[in-house]
Write an enzyme that holds these catalytic residues in place. Structure first.
Site, PDB file in Angstrom:
ATOM      1  N   GLY A 121      -3.233  -4.411   0.993  1.00  0.00           N
ATOM      2  CA  GLY A 121      -2.292  -4.939   0.011  1.00  0.00           C
ATOM      3  C   GLY A 121      -1.214  -4.332  -0.932  1.00  0.00           C
ATOM      4  CB  SER A 122      -0.257  -1.042  -0.866  1.00  0.00           C
ATOM      5  OG  SER A 122      -1.369  -1.086  -1.536  1.00  0.00           O
ATOM      6  CG  LEU A 124       2.498   0.814   2.149  1.00  0.00           C
ATOM      7  CD1 LEU A 124       1.585   2.161   1.810  1.00  0.00           C
ATOM      8  CD2 LEU A 124       3.726   1.199   2.209  1.00  0.00           C
ATOM      9  CB  SER A 126      -3.484  -2.046   5.851  1.00  0.00           C
ATOM     10  OG  SER A 126      -3.399  -3.393   5.124  1.00  0.00           O
ATOM     11  CB  SER A 127      -2.922  -6.624   8.652  1.00  0.00           C
ATOM     12  OG  SER A 127      -1.571  -7.018   8.281  1.00  0.00           O
ATOM     13  CD  GLU A 159      -0.250 -10.323  10.608  1.00  0.00           C
ATOM     14  OE1 GLU A 159      -0.798  -9.235  11.146  1.00  0.00           O
ATOM     15  OE2 GLU A 159      -0.190 -10.226   9.291  1.00  0.00           O
ATOM     16  CG  ASP A 171       5.113  -5.515   9.044  1.00  0.00           C
ATOM     17  OD1 ASP A 171       5.986  -5.177   8.792  1.00  0.00           O
ATOM     18  OD2 ASP A 171       4.369  -6.457   8.267  1.00  0.00           O
ATOM     19  CE1 TYR A 220       6.769 -12.301   5.050  1.00  0.00           C
ATOM     20  CE2 TYR A 220       6.100 -14.189   6.347  1.00  0.00           C
ATOM     21  CZ  TYR A 220       6.820 -12.905   6.017  1.00  0.00           C
ATOM     22  OH  TYR A 220       7.259 -12.368   7.176  1.00  0.00           O
TER      23      TYR A 220
HETATM   24  C1  GLA Z   1       5.983  -8.493   5.946  1.00  0.00           C
HETATM   25  C2  GLA Z   1       6.107  -9.244   7.510  1.00  0.00           C
HETATM   26  C3  GLA Z   1       7.279  -8.843   7.933  1.00  0.00           C
HETATM   27  C4  GLA Z   1       8.412  -9.024   7.404  1.00  0.00           C
HETATM   28  C5  GLA Z   1       8.190  -8.474   5.906  1.00  0.00           C
HETATM   29  C6  GLA Z   1       9.398  -8.691   4.927  1.00  0.00           C
HETATM   30  O1  GLA Z   1       5.487  -7.144   5.855  1.00  0.00           O
HETATM   31  O2  GLA Z   1       4.748  -8.811   8.172  1.00  0.00           O
HETATM   32  O3  GLA Z   1       7.118  -9.516   9.183  1.00  0.00           O
HETATM   33  O4  GLA Z   1       8.749 -10.166   7.368  1.00  0.00           O
HETATM   34  O5  GLA Z   1       7.169  -8.833   5.324  1.00  0.00           O
HETATM   35  O6  GLA Z   1      10.351  -7.990   5.576  1.00  0.00           O
END
Ligand code: GLA
Length: 397
Positions: A121-122, A124, A126-127, A159, A171, A220
């Site tokens: 939840g930071s 970075l 993790s998922s 996801e 990510d 989001y």
């Molecule tokens: C999250 C999402 C990414 C991207 C960023 C914002 O990390 O998983 O796909 O949209 O937010 O840049």
């Protein structure tokens, strides 16, 4: 980082079978936020924090997934995979398995142990680290061949279609394809990319505001919908604009008045962010760190003011870093609404920078932040036997 030899011993002890071990990193994004799902540009780097996945086949048709972080195990039937999420940590690995099955991959029974040190939840990723490590591990069992880009797409689908988070490709892509000491400029339209070297004397300093963020959360998706709304208005006049990647600031000047105030601001962030991201990659390649820093600052305030995805704590973390010795550039990284800032800092000054920033942040916000001095690490890979071999491990009988 968990010692791979210990992790192997843990799997062997629990499942009485020798595992293969895979690692997939988390990431920071240097610049290019909320541009991936608009088919734009992003420039992340993989980091030292990672998920390890140990896998071994089993003969009873079961899939047994054990999380060392949660100290919990779940059992599934390989021929009767879950079809939807159960709001559980196992959704991430099982989402990947379900997508592999949908992709026509034969899923055998296996035991999978997972352990990770990417802070949850930071912001970075993790998922993504869990998904990519799981994908490499499961794919290794049946010898299927997937490129890094295909692994990233598969994990993004896990996801989107299984976990139910509406995220883009960034990510998973950087976790699968990152390169040591490099950032990666990704064109999210066709997944072509360019590795951009980070100067050896520059550290990635990750400053955690300790404010939790969740991509699965409503903010989001709400931002994503506003970005799509801005695109739809422009497309009414210029049908060739399929995503905001295709739009320009002139389009906003011409048709912004037909958008809601929010869509106009979100659109402005995404369109200008794409330009900044490509410019930042060019500046990094030329070694023009002053320009990289300027673009990161502009990106942060665009993210905060136009995209409204920052928070008081993240704005403070960026502001408080500005005049500290060694800082080259700072901004909030990842999905927003909390999480971490990424700071490019002269390596020799990084420890003092981290200490001073932590003190200032605690003084202003009243929370002690975690600050990590990292470097850009390589992407997901199988651990070599030498890295995994520890002392002799006794099998239980
Ligand atoms: C999250 C999402 C990414 C991207 C960023 C914002 O990390 O998983 O796909 O949209 O937010 O840049």
């Amino acid at each position: 980082m968990h010692d791979p030899a210990e992790f192997r011993a843990l799997h062997l002890d629990r499942f009485l079978a020798e595992p293969d071990i895979f690692a997939a990193p988390g990431r920071v994004n240097l610049i290019g936020e909320h541009t991936d799902y608009a088919e734009g540009f992003v420039m992340p780097a993989a980091i030292d924090f990672a998920t390890l996945a140990a896998i071994s086949p089993r003969g009873d048709g079961k899939i047994v997934v054990y999380s060392e972080n949660y100290g919990k195990e779940r059992v599934f039937d390989a021929v009767n995979l879950p079809v939807e999420a159960s709001l559980h940590w196992s959704d991430y690995p099982m989402g990947v398995v379900a997508m592999l099955a949908r992709d026509g991959c034969e899923i055998p029974g296996f035991s999978l142990s997972l352990w990770g040190d990417v802070p949850l939840g930071s912001g970075l990723s993790s998922s993504a680290a869990v998904e990519v490590a799981t994908a490499l591990a499961v794919v290794s069992l049946n010898g299927a061949r997937y490129t890094g880009a295909q692994i990233a797409r598969l994990c993004q689908r896990a996801e989107n279609e299984f976990v139910g988070a509406n995220s883009g490709i960034m990510d998973q892509f950087i976790s699968a394809n990152g390169a040591e000491d490099h950032a990666l400029l990704l064109d999210c339209r066709d997944l072509s990319y360019r590795l951009v070297p980070l100067p050896a004397n520059v550290a990635l300093v990750i400053a955690n505001t300790m404010v939790k963020h969740a991509v699965a959360g409503g903010e989001y998706s709400c931002r994503r919908a506003e970005v799509e709304e801005a695109c739809a208005v422009i497309a009414r006049h210029r049908p060739e604009v399929k995503f905001l990647r295709d739009a320009t600031v002139d389009d906003l000047a011409n048709w912004g008045s037909e958008m809601t105030a929010n869509a106009l601001k979100r659109g402005r962030h995404v369109i200008t962010e794409n330009l900044r991201t490509v410019a930042a990659a060019d500046a990094l390649e030329r070694g023009d760190m002053a320009e990289v820093g300027r673009l990161m600052a502009e990106a942060h305030w665009s993210y905060s003011h136009d995209f409204e995805a920052s928070c008081v704590e993240a704005d403070a973390m960026v502001e408080l870093a500005q005049d500290l010795p060694g800082l080259l550039g700072a901004r909030l990284t990842g999905g927003g609404f909390g999480g971490c800032t990424v700071n490019l800092v002269e390596r020799s000054k990084a420890p003092a920078f981290a200490e001073a920033l932590a003190g200032r942040y605690e003084g202003r916000i009243g929370i002690h932040p975690q600050i990590h001095i990292c470097h850009a690490s390589g992407g997901a890979h199988r651990l070599e036997a030498a890295a995994v071999a520890g002392g002799p491990v006794e099998k239980k009988t």
